[in-house]
Design a protein around this motif. Structure first.
Motif, PDB file in Angstrom:
ATOM      1  N   THR A 136       0.799  -0.969   0.102  1.00  0.00           N
ATOM      2  CA  THR A 136      -0.114  -0.080   0.024  1.00  0.00           C
ATOM      3  C   THR A 136       0.528   1.593  -0.101  1.00  0.00           C
ATOM      4  O   THR A 136       2.268   1.728   0.249  1.00  0.00           O
ATOM      5  CB  THR A 136      -0.740  -0.011   1.112  1.00  0.00           C
ATOM      6  OG1 THR A 136      -1.818   1.174   1.395  1.00  0.00           O
ATOM      7  CG2 THR A 136      -0.466  -0.045   2.550  1.00  0.00           C
ATOM      8  N   GLN A 137       0.607   2.429  -0.500  1.00  0.00           N
ATOM      9  CA  GLN A 137       0.993   3.764  -0.775  1.00  0.00           C
ATOM     10  C   GLN A 137       1.128   4.734   0.766  1.00  0.00           C
ATOM     11  O   GLN A 137      -0.115   4.592   0.886  1.00  0.00           O
ATOM     12  CB  GLN A 137       0.879   4.687  -1.332  1.00  0.00           C
ATOM     13  CG  GLN A 137       1.637   5.373  -1.825  1.00  0.00           C
ATOM     14  CD  GLN A 137       1.537   6.364  -3.079  1.00  0.00           C
ATOM     15  OE1 GLN A 137       0.475   7.027  -3.479  1.00  0.00           O
ATOM     16  NE2 GLN A 137       2.683   6.730  -3.934  1.00  0.00           N
ATOM     17  N   VAL A 138       0.888   4.503   2.048  1.00  0.00           N
ATOM     18  CA  VAL A 138       1.295   6.165   2.753  1.00  0.00           C
ATOM     19  C   VAL A 138       1.097   7.093   2.641  1.00  0.00           C
ATOM     20  O   VAL A 138       2.470   7.331   1.708  1.00  0.00           O
ATOM     21  CB  VAL A 138       2.319   5.156   4.370  1.00  0.00           C
ATOM     22  CG1 VAL A 138       1.974   5.684   5.223  1.00  0.00           C
ATOM     23  CG2 VAL A 138       1.837   3.803   3.980  1.00  0.00           C
ATOM     24  N   HIS A 139       0.387   7.625   2.558  1.00  0.00           N
ATOM     25  CA  HIS A 139       0.810   9.371   2.550  1.00  0.00           C
ATOM     26  C   HIS A 139       0.485   9.525   3.811  1.00  0.00           C
ATOM     27  O   HIS A 139       1.290  11.201   3.584  1.00  0.00           O
ATOM     28  CB  HIS A 139      -0.664   9.565   1.424  1.00  0.00           C
ATOM     29  CG  HIS A 139      -0.679   8.943   0.369  1.00  0.00           C
ATOM     30  ND1 HIS A 139      -0.096   9.984  -0.680  1.00  0.00           N
ATOM     31  CD2 HIS A 139      -1.059   8.165  -0.132  1.00  0.00           C
ATOM     32  CE1 HIS A 139      -0.021   8.913  -1.395  1.00  0.00           C
ATOM     33  NE2 HIS A 139      -0.566   8.521  -1.205  1.00  0.00           N
ATOM     34  N   ARG A 140       0.718   9.624   5.328  1.00  0.00           N
ATOM     35  CA  ARG A 140       0.995  10.185   5.719  1.00  0.00           C
ATOM     36  C   ARG A 140       1.635   9.671   7.507  1.00  0.00           C
ATOM     37  O   ARG A 140       1.158   8.719   7.607  1.00  0.00           O
ATOM     38  CB  ARG A 140      -1.052  10.295   7.052  1.00  0.00           C
ATOM     39  CG  ARG A 140      -1.697  10.830   6.565  1.00  0.00           C
ATOM     40  CD  ARG A 140      -3.397  10.928   6.837  1.00  0.00           C
ATOM     41  NE  ARG A 140      -3.154  12.148   6.774  1.00  0.00           N
ATOM     42  CZ  ARG A 140      -4.400  12.517   8.030  1.00  0.00           C
ATOM     43  NH1 ARG A 140      -5.687  11.463   8.346  1.00  0.00           N
ATOM     44  NH2 ARG A 140      -4.902  13.624   8.212  1.00  0.00           N
ATOM     45  N   ALA A 141       2.314  10.108   7.597  1.00  0.00           N
ATOM     46  CA  ALA A 141       3.108   9.119   8.784  1.00  0.00           C
ATOM     47  C   ALA A 141       3.802  11.018   9.345  1.00  0.00           C
ATOM     48  O   ALA A 141       3.682  11.847   9.484  1.00  0.00           O
ATOM     49  CB  ALA A 141       4.713   9.346   8.316  1.00  0.00           C
ATOM     50  N   GLY A 142       4.434  10.434  10.904  1.00  0.00           N
ATOM     51  CA  GLY A 142       5.452  11.851  11.600  1.00  0.00           C
ATOM     52  C   GLY A 142       5.929  12.759  10.581  1.00  0.00           C
ATOM     53  O   GLY A 142       6.746  12.161  10.091  1.00  0.00           O
TER      54      GLY A 142
END
Length: 132
Positions: A61-67
């Motif tokens: 999956t492509q992740v768009h939100r992180a720390g």
């Protein structure tokens, strides 16, 4: 070479970096974390098993939100390791349009950070293998 430490206990840094799992001696179930008992059969005896550095991409999956210090987007992947074992890690240097389940991948280590004593923290991910 600088002093290096792995960011996780199951990453082995040697001439051929690889992952190491705890394997139940009764049913062969694999675990990355230490266990008091096997979650599959309940037995309590484990051995160490070196896992392959290659495998196939099961899911991603492509992740768009992180720390705040994590660069996005990135690809989070599930990899079926050759010879057994499943691990979740990031897929490194890959374009979303080039990714599909079943692609061959290879373990790659990288320096994730350096402390004040110049000790390098080494992490891992997977990269798509060149099949040509």
């Amino acid at each position: 070479m600088a002093n290096q430490i792995p960011v996780v206990d199951y990453l082995v840094l040697d001439t051929a970096p690889h992952l190491r799992a705890h394997q139940c001696t009764s049913c062969d179930a694999l675990f990355f974390d230490r266990r008091n008992a096997c979650a599959h059969c309940g037995r309590t005896d484990f051995a160490q098993k070196a896992l392959a550095a290659t495998g196939t991409l099961r899911a991603y999956t492509q992740v768009h939100r992180a720390g705040p210090s994590v660069k996005v987007p990135y690809i989070s992947a599930v990899v079926d390791l050759a010879g057994g074992g499943v691990v979740k890690a990031n897929l490194l240097d890959a374009e979303l349009s080039d990714i599909r389940p079943g692609l061959p991948v290879r373990l790659r280590t990288f320096v994730a950070g350096i402390d004040d004593d110049e000790t390098e923290a080494v992490a891992f991910g997977f990269e798509i293998e060149d099949t040509q």
